[in-house]
Design a protein around this motif. Structure first.
Motif, PDB file in Angstrom:
ATOM      1  N   ALA A 199       6.617  -8.347  -0.683  1.00 10.89           N
ATOM      2  CA  ALA A 199       5.965  -7.068  -0.947  1.00 10.89           C
ATOM      3  C   ALA A 199       6.316  -6.535  -2.414  1.00 10.89           C
ATOM      4  CB  ALA A 199       6.081  -5.909  -0.200  1.00 10.89           C
ATOM      5  N   LYS A 200       7.601  -6.904  -2.746  1.00 13.03           N
ATOM      6  CA  LYS A 200       8.255  -6.447  -3.983  1.00 13.03           C
ATOM      7  C   LYS A 200       7.569  -7.550  -5.022  1.00 13.03           C
ATOM      8  CE  LYS A 200      12.576  -4.499  -2.368  1.00 13.03           C
ATOM      9  NZ  LYS A 200      14.008  -4.661  -2.455  1.00 13.03           N
ATOM     10  N   HIS A 201       7.641  -8.875  -4.725  1.00  8.97           N
ATOM     11  CA  HIS A 201       7.123  -9.837  -5.473  1.00  8.97           C
ATOM     12  C   HIS A 201       5.528  -9.471  -6.173  1.00  8.97           C
ATOM     13  CE1 HIS A 201       5.379 -13.662  -7.036  1.00  8.97           C
ATOM     14  NE2 HIS A 201       4.553 -13.488  -6.042  1.00  8.97           N
ATOM     15  N   TYR A 202       4.803  -9.043  -4.970  1.00 12.45           N
ATOM     16  CA  TYR A 202       3.339  -8.950  -5.566  1.00 12.45           C
ATOM     17  C   TYR A 202       3.212  -7.383  -6.169  1.00 12.45           C
ATOM     18  CZ  TYR A 202       1.636 -12.824  -2.673  1.00 12.45           C
ATOM     19  OH  TYR A 202       1.540 -13.827  -2.090  1.00 12.45           O
ATOM     20  N   LEU A 203       4.142  -6.440  -5.919  1.00 11.93           N
ATOM     21  CA  LEU A 203       3.867  -5.328  -6.677  1.00 11.93           C
ATOM     22  C   LEU A 203       4.305  -5.524  -7.951  1.00 11.93           C
ATOM     23  CD1 LEU A 203       5.295  -2.735  -3.775  1.00 11.93           C
ATOM     24  CD2 LEU A 203       2.957  -2.802  -4.850  1.00 11.93           C
ATOM     25  N   SER A 204       5.315  -6.624  -8.344  1.00 10.99           N
ATOM     26  CA  SER A 204       5.734  -6.733  -9.662  1.00 10.99           C
ATOM     27  C   SER A 204       4.850  -7.460 -10.533  1.00 10.99           C
ATOM     28  CB  SER A 204       7.028  -7.351  -9.627  1.00 10.99           C
ATOM     29  OG  SER A 204       6.675  -9.097  -9.228  1.00 10.99           O
ATOM     30  N   LEU A 205       3.652  -7.996  -9.792  1.00 13.09           N
ATOM     31  CA  LEU A 205       2.591  -8.725 -10.605  1.00 13.09           C
ATOM     32  C   LEU A 205       1.575  -7.728 -11.080  1.00 13.09           C
ATOM     33  CD1 LEU A 205       1.926 -11.837  -8.175  1.00 13.09           C
ATOM     34  CD2 LEU A 205       3.452 -11.800 -10.054  1.00 13.09           C
ATOM     35  N   THR A 206       1.635  -6.415 -10.307  1.00 10.84           N
ATOM     36  CA  THR A 206       0.526  -5.487 -10.986  1.00 10.84           C
ATOM     37  C   THR A 206       1.124  -4.772 -11.801  1.00 10.84           C
ATOM     38  OG1 THR A 206       1.334  -3.690  -9.550  1.00 10.84           O
ATOM     39  CG2 THR A 206      -0.048  -5.571  -8.274  1.00 10.84           C
ATOM     40  N   ILE A 237       9.707  -7.790   2.816  1.00 10.65           N
ATOM     41  CA  ILE A 237      10.130  -7.079   1.814  1.00 10.65           C
ATOM     42  C   ILE A 237      10.048  -7.738   0.280  1.00 10.65           C
ATOM     43  CG2 ILE A 237      12.144  -5.543   1.032  1.00 10.65           C
ATOM     44  CD1 ILE A 237      13.001  -5.192   4.047  1.00 10.65           C
ATOM     45  N   ALA A 238      10.815  -8.959   0.583  1.00  5.08           N
ATOM     46  CA  ALA A 238      10.638  -9.782  -0.633  1.00  5.08           C
ATOM     47  C   ALA A 238       9.372 -10.113  -1.181  1.00  5.08           C
ATOM     48  CB  ALA A 238      11.502 -10.979  -0.385  1.00  5.08           C
ATOM     49  N   GLN A 267       0.950  -1.405  -0.091  1.00  2.00           N
ATOM     50  CA  GLN A 267      -0.094  -0.067   0.137  1.00  2.00           C
ATOM     51  C   GLN A 267       0.891   1.268   0.040  1.00  2.00           C
ATOM     52  OE1 GLN A 267      -3.101   0.189  -0.507  1.00  2.00           O
ATOM     53  NE2 GLN A 267      -4.521  -1.251   0.619  1.00  2.00           N
ATOM     54  N   ALA A 268       2.223   1.055   0.621  1.00  2.00           N
ATOM     55  CA  ALA A 268       2.891   2.481   0.630  1.00  2.00           C
ATOM     56  C   ALA A 268       4.319   2.101   0.086  1.00  2.00           C
ATOM     57  CB  ALA A 268       2.983   2.895   2.409  1.00  2.00           C
ATOM     58  N   PRO A 269       4.417   1.658  -1.269  1.00  2.00           N
ATOM     59  CA  PRO A 269       5.597   1.269  -1.597  1.00  2.00           C
ATOM     60  C   PRO A 269       6.895   2.039  -1.599  1.00  2.00           C
ATOM     61  CG  PRO A 269       4.004   2.023  -3.540  1.00  2.00           C
ATOM     62  CD  PRO A 269       3.300   1.925  -2.163  1.00  2.00           C
ATOM     63  N   PHE A 270       6.549   3.362  -1.241  1.00  2.00           N
ATOM     64  CA  PHE A 270       7.693   4.379  -1.151  1.00  2.00           C
ATOM     65  C   PHE A 270       8.479   4.011  -0.063  1.00  2.00           C
ATOM     66  CE2 PHE A 270       3.793   6.158   0.679  1.00  2.00           C
ATOM     67  CZ  PHE A 270       4.002   6.280   1.870  1.00  2.00           C
ATOM     68  N   LEU A 271       8.035   3.117   0.929  1.00  2.00           N
ATOM     69  CA  LEU A 271       8.695   2.670   2.218  1.00  2.00           C
ATOM     70  C   LEU A 271       9.655   1.881   1.607  1.00  2.00           C
ATOM     71  CD1 LEU A 271       5.790   1.920   4.751  1.00  2.00           C
ATOM     72  CD2 LEU A 271       7.394   3.960   4.738  1.00  2.00           C
ATOM     73  N   LEU A 272       9.762   0.879   0.625  1.00  2.00           N
ATOM     74  CA  LEU A 272      10.808   0.050   0.368  1.00  2.00           C
ATOM     75  C   LEU A 272      11.798   0.896  -0.072  1.00  2.00           C
ATOM     76  CD1 LEU A 272       8.264  -2.289  -1.973  1.00  2.00           C
ATOM     77  CD2 LEU A 272       9.501  -2.811   0.288  1.00  2.00           C
ATOM     78  N   ASP A 273      11.799   2.168  -0.558  1.00  2.00           N
ATOM     79  CA  ASP A 273      13.014   3.139  -0.911  1.00  2.00           C
ATOM     80  C   ASP A 273      13.742   3.690   0.265  1.00  2.00           C
ATOM     81  OD1 ASP A 273      12.409   2.604  -3.660  1.00  2.00           O
ATOM     82  OD2 ASP A 273      11.093   4.269  -3.712  1.00  2.00           O
ATOM     83  N   ASN A 303      15.991   2.625   5.915  1.00  2.00           N
ATOM     84  CA  ASN A 303      15.816   2.020   7.132  1.00  2.00           C
ATOM     85  C   ASN A 303      14.447   1.008   7.270  1.00  2.00           C
ATOM     86  OD1 ASN A 303      17.530   3.608   8.565  1.00  2.00           O
ATOM     87  ND2 ASN A 303      16.339   5.322   8.735  1.00  2.00           N
ATOM     88  N   VAL A 304      13.872   0.613   5.964  1.00  2.00           N
ATOM     89  CA  VAL A 304      12.837  -0.224   5.714  1.00  2.00           C
ATOM     90  C   VAL A 304      13.379  -1.363   6.479  1.00  2.00           C
ATOM     91  CG1 VAL A 304      13.589  -0.947   3.367  1.00  2.00           C
ATOM     92  CG2 VAL A 304      11.331  -1.316   4.078  1.00  2.00           C
ATOM     93  N   GLY A 305      14.607  -2.025   6.282  1.00  2.00           N
ATOM     94  CA  GLY A 305      15.003  -3.325   6.828  1.00  2.00           C
ATOM     95  C   GLY A 305      15.213  -3.390   8.381  1.00  2.00           C
ATOM     96  N   LEU A 306      15.029  -2.223   9.007  1.00  2.00           N
ATOM     97  CA  LEU A 306      14.870  -2.182  10.373  1.00  2.00           C
ATOM     98  C   LEU A 306      13.344  -2.304  10.933  1.00  2.00           C
ATOM     99  CD1 LEU A 306      17.061   1.111  11.140  1.00  2.00           C
ATOM    100  CD2 LEU A 306      17.864  -1.279  11.270  1.00  2.00           C
ATOM    101  N   LEU A 307      12.494  -2.034  10.040  1.00  2.00           N
ATOM    102  CA  LEU A 307      11.186  -2.051  10.511  1.00  2.00           C
ATOM    103  C   LEU A 307      10.479  -3.457   9.980  1.00  2.00           C
ATOM    104  CD1 LEU A 307      10.222   1.457   9.580  1.00  2.00           C
ATOM    105  CD2 LEU A 307      10.371   0.546  11.917  1.00  2.00           C
ATOM    106  N   PHE A 308      10.894  -4.164   8.919  1.00  2.00           N
ATOM    107  CA  PHE A 308      10.243  -5.272   8.163  1.00  2.00           C
ATOM    108  C   PHE A 308      11.205  -6.217   7.946  1.00  2.00           C
ATOM    109  CE2 PHE A 308       7.663  -1.515   7.156  1.00  2.00           C
ATOM    110  CZ  PHE A 308       6.589  -1.891   7.323  1.00  2.00           C
TER     111      PHE A 308
END
Length: 481
Positions: free
Chosen positions: A89-96, A86-87, A67-73, A76-81
């Motif tokens: 989320a990237k997979h499902y976003l790539s399907l859209t 993360i992998a 829902q908030a893909p900007f967080l992937l950029d 510090n995303v690896g500190l929260l998720f």
């Protein structure tokens, strides 16, 4: 002056015929009492999170990132998720085609339909074709779409188990068909007797009704029974003999509270039976993220799978699905996560297993607490909830209570449930909303209130019931099976 098109008297008569007891008179009265400040326990609908069930962490984390893909950029995303979140989320976003805000294929995202097909193959041991899996906004939308496809006019009948989930009676009324009831046997733990079902078809045909489909709800709603393998074989052979499409409502397949009868899909048994039945019986199976240990009702994620439907019919179903453009994409991602959860070795695996196991174990305990609680009450008998999310006790109402209800213009079970609501705040659904034999009365309640609250809820019910029976008993006999 003539009525305007949307004045009540001008409305489509089929719309007026629709009745849906789960959100009916009892629910409306409960909502009024809540506005007045009374504490209401809404056990009228299988809505786990509304009754305190916590969402599973992994799927919510994945969807949050989608829902908030900007967080992937964010560095510090690896500190929260966790990395597997993360992998994924990237997979499902790539399907859209543009994230969660973009329409998907009208059948659902192809990558998620592939994940569902792989899940079905693991579950049943037989391959599944993603092209025959359609994603929908909850299973209910799929059921309605298929019923709309089957029903041509008022002479088309749909065999529905009674007691039934009122989605079926409502949708059949809306589309102008005829509901053909087949009664489940309460004394045999809500078992299905195929001879009674055959009799229902024969009686319908004498009335000029063409019976076109049979519905099974496994595990049962509102009755909570699990169909045995032998039962499913009988049903499939019956559908073959009578030329019926089988609609298998299997949304509670994760909700099993005993070990004697595990869930088995109708699709697996159909494939096991072999030729000619395995290639002749038409089957549509339904599943959802709303039930099980997920309980994600508000996400509206569901699917149906079609077996043995001709290509031209599938094309017509696709055409109608296209009118709505796209099922909601977040719900589709929840489906993908449900059928493809974390695996052993994944960072999130142990937490996911611990959370889901705790929910199912607690539901099993609550099923026992509620069944035992009802059976300890005066003039109440209740079969054990083998699966799903509900208890469906029979209330043996004294004649004086029945007469008082009739004088008040209420069905006796509605009268009882309203009194229960006013006295305790427990919002249930009267058995008449699901169908029941003449002169027999029930109520449906979910087993979803928290394990901590369940003893006090059952104590409150018992106190009310004892006082109700004391008030209305005159020892002239009772309603009974």
């Amino acid at each position: 002056m003539s009525p305007k098109p949307l004045d009540y008297e001008s409305l489509n008569e089929n719309v007026k015929k629709v009745a849906y007891a789960v959100r009916g008179e009892l629910y409306l009265r409960a909502s009024e009492l809540q506005k007045e400040g009374k504490k209401i326990i809404f056990t009228n609908v299988g809505n786990p999170h509304a009754l305190g069930q916590k969402p599973l962490t992994f799927p919510r984390q994945v969807v949050a990132l989608c829902q908030a893909p900007f967080l992937l950029d964010d560095p510090n995303v690896g500190l929260l998720f966790p990395a597997d979140v993360i992998a994924r989320a990237k997979h499902y976003l790539s399907l859209t085609s543009g994230g969660l805000g973009a329409y998907s294929d009208s059948r659902g995202l192809p990558g998620i339909r592939k994940e569902i097909a792989e899940f079905i193959e693991r579950r049943d041991g037989y391959p599944s074709d993603p092209e025959l899996i359609y994603l929908t906004d909850g299973a209910s939308k799929g059921v309605m779409q298929i019923l709309n496809t089957i029903i041509r006019n008022e002479k088309d009948g749909i065999l529905v188990p009674v007691p039934q989930y009122p989605l079926y009676s409502a949708a059949i009324s809306l589309y102008g068909g005829s509901l053909v009831p087949y009664y489940l046997d309460e004394e045999a733990n809500w078992g299905l007797d195929i001879n009674h079902t055959r009799q229902s078809v024969a009686e319908a045909r004498l009335k000029g009704i063409t019976v076109r489909a049979m519905v099974i709800i496994n595990p049962g709603n509102p009755t909570g029974q699990c169909l045995s393998e032998a039962n499913l074989r009988e049903v499939l052979k019956f559908c073959y003999q009578e030329n019926l499409v089988l609609l298998a409502d299997e949304v509670y397949q994760q909700n099993i509270y005993q070990d004697e009868r595990p869930f088995i899909s109708a699709r697996k048994i159909l494939a096991d039976i072999g030729l000619p039945i395995s290639k002749e019986v038409q089957l549509v199976s339904f599943h959802t993220v709303s039930k099980g240990y997920w309980g994600e009702c508000g996400q509206r994620g569901g699917y149906f799978e079609m077996t043995n439907l001709p290509a031209k019919s599938v094309d017509e179903i696709y055409k109608v699905a296209s009118v709505s453009l796209s099922p909601n994409v977040p719900g589709q991602i929840f489906l993908g996560l449900m059928v493809n959860p974390p695996k052993p070795g994944d960072i999130s695996y142990l937490k996911f297993v611990a959370e889901s196991k705790a929910i199912l174990e607690s539901l099993r305990k609550r099923a026992h607490i509620m069944t035992d609680g009802f059976n300890s009450c005066r003039n109440v008998v209740c079969n054990f909830t083998e699966g799903a999310m509900y208890s469906f006790p029979q209330i043996r109402l004294p004649p004086k209570a029945i007469e008082t209800a009739q004088r008040a213009g209420k069905a006796p079970d509605v009268f009882y449930c309203l009194k229960l609501l006013e006295a305790t705040g427990i919002s249930t659904v009267p058995g008449s909303g699901f169908g029941q034999k003449e002169g027999v009365f029930h109520l449906r309640t979910t087993i979803l209130p928290s394990e901590e609250d369940m003893p006090s809820i059952m104590s409150s019910f018992k106190k009310f019931n004892d006082e109700f029976m004391e008030q209305y008993e005159d020892y002239r006999g009772y309603s009974r099976m």
